[in-house]
Every structure is written in C-alpha cells, then in structure tokens.
Design a protein around this motif. Sequence first.
Motif, PDB file in Angstrom:
ATOM      1  N   GLY A 129       0.791  -1.226   0.000  1.00  0.00           N
ATOM      2  CA  GLY A 129       0.000   0.000   0.000  1.00  0.00           C
ATOM      3  C   GLY A 129       0.826   1.279   0.000  1.00  0.00           C
ATOM      4  O   GLY A 129       0.334   2.339  -0.384  1.00  0.00           O
ATOM      5  N   ARG A 130       2.098   1.181   0.400  1.00  0.00           N
ATOM      6  CA  ARG A 130       2.968   2.350   0.430  1.00  0.00           C
ATOM      7  C   ARG A 130       3.746   2.538  -0.865  1.00  0.00           C
ATOM      8  O   ARG A 130       4.484   3.491  -1.012  1.00  0.00           O
ATOM      9  N   GLY A 131       3.616   1.576  -1.794  1.00  0.00           N
ATOM     10  CA  GLY A 131       4.360   1.641  -3.040  1.00  0.00           C
ATOM     11  C   GLY A 131       5.722   0.979  -2.967  1.00  0.00           C
ATOM     12  O   GLY A 131       6.522   1.081  -3.890  1.00  0.00           O
ATOM     13  N   ALA A 132       5.997   0.297  -1.872  1.00  0.00           N
ATOM     14  CA  ALA A 132       7.262  -0.418  -1.708  1.00  0.00           C
ATOM     15  C   ALA A 132       7.044  -1.900  -2.022  1.00  0.00           C
ATOM     16  O   ALA A 132       5.918  -2.371  -2.135  1.00  0.00           O
TER      17      ALA A 132
END
Length: 120
Positions: A11-14
Amino acid sequence: MYVDFPWHYDGRGATAQTSEDDHVRDLLVQLVLTDPGERVNRPGFGCGLRQLVFAPNSPELAAALQFTMQAAIQRELGDVLTLQGLEVTSEDAALRVTVTYVVLATGRPASVTVEREGLP
C-alpha cells in the motif's frame, strides 16, 4: 521480513514483505509449480506438476508424483521445513496434492493444497 511471492507493491508503493511462515509457504508453492530444468543454474529444482496438466489422470500418476515431490521437497527445502505428510490423490479428473509441514525457524505447523483438473 521476506519479499512476498508473487512479487508486488504494498500500500505504500514499496516491495511487499511477508512473514517467515508465509515465505516458506511461498517457497513450497514455487517448488511445486516449477518444472525441472526451468531455472537457470538450478536444473534439478522443481517437481514437474505443471507438465501433467494434459496427462491422463490415474492412481499410478498420483503415486509417481508423490514419490518425485517428496524427494524434491526434502532435497530443496529440507533446511527450512520438516515434511510431515504428502498426500497425492486422484479423483475423476482432479489431481489434489496436500503437503503438511513444520517451519523449522518458528516450529509452526502448516499445510498447502494444490489442485489440478484436467482430462479424465
């Protein structure tokens, strides 16, 4: 933490991460769904389950698959899990593989089931 399989973003783009128990499950699924010879530098890695998609289903096929899978799991993943049971069943056009194991690092029992439906 371990990289989750299949690889994806969280969800954080990681890069998504997972627990050790889930990582061992992911390794087992990769082993079961990889054909021997498919991986560069690891020609023996895999069980060959995908090669059987169009093979006629039979109890003999299930017995042969159980033998090859047990050897592959113990050879490739014996350092991360203890194999408790491996059941390969052939019912009508379905081939069902259930692997029960204990994750060595955590001591937690787990189970994975893979099912293939195809020609009778």
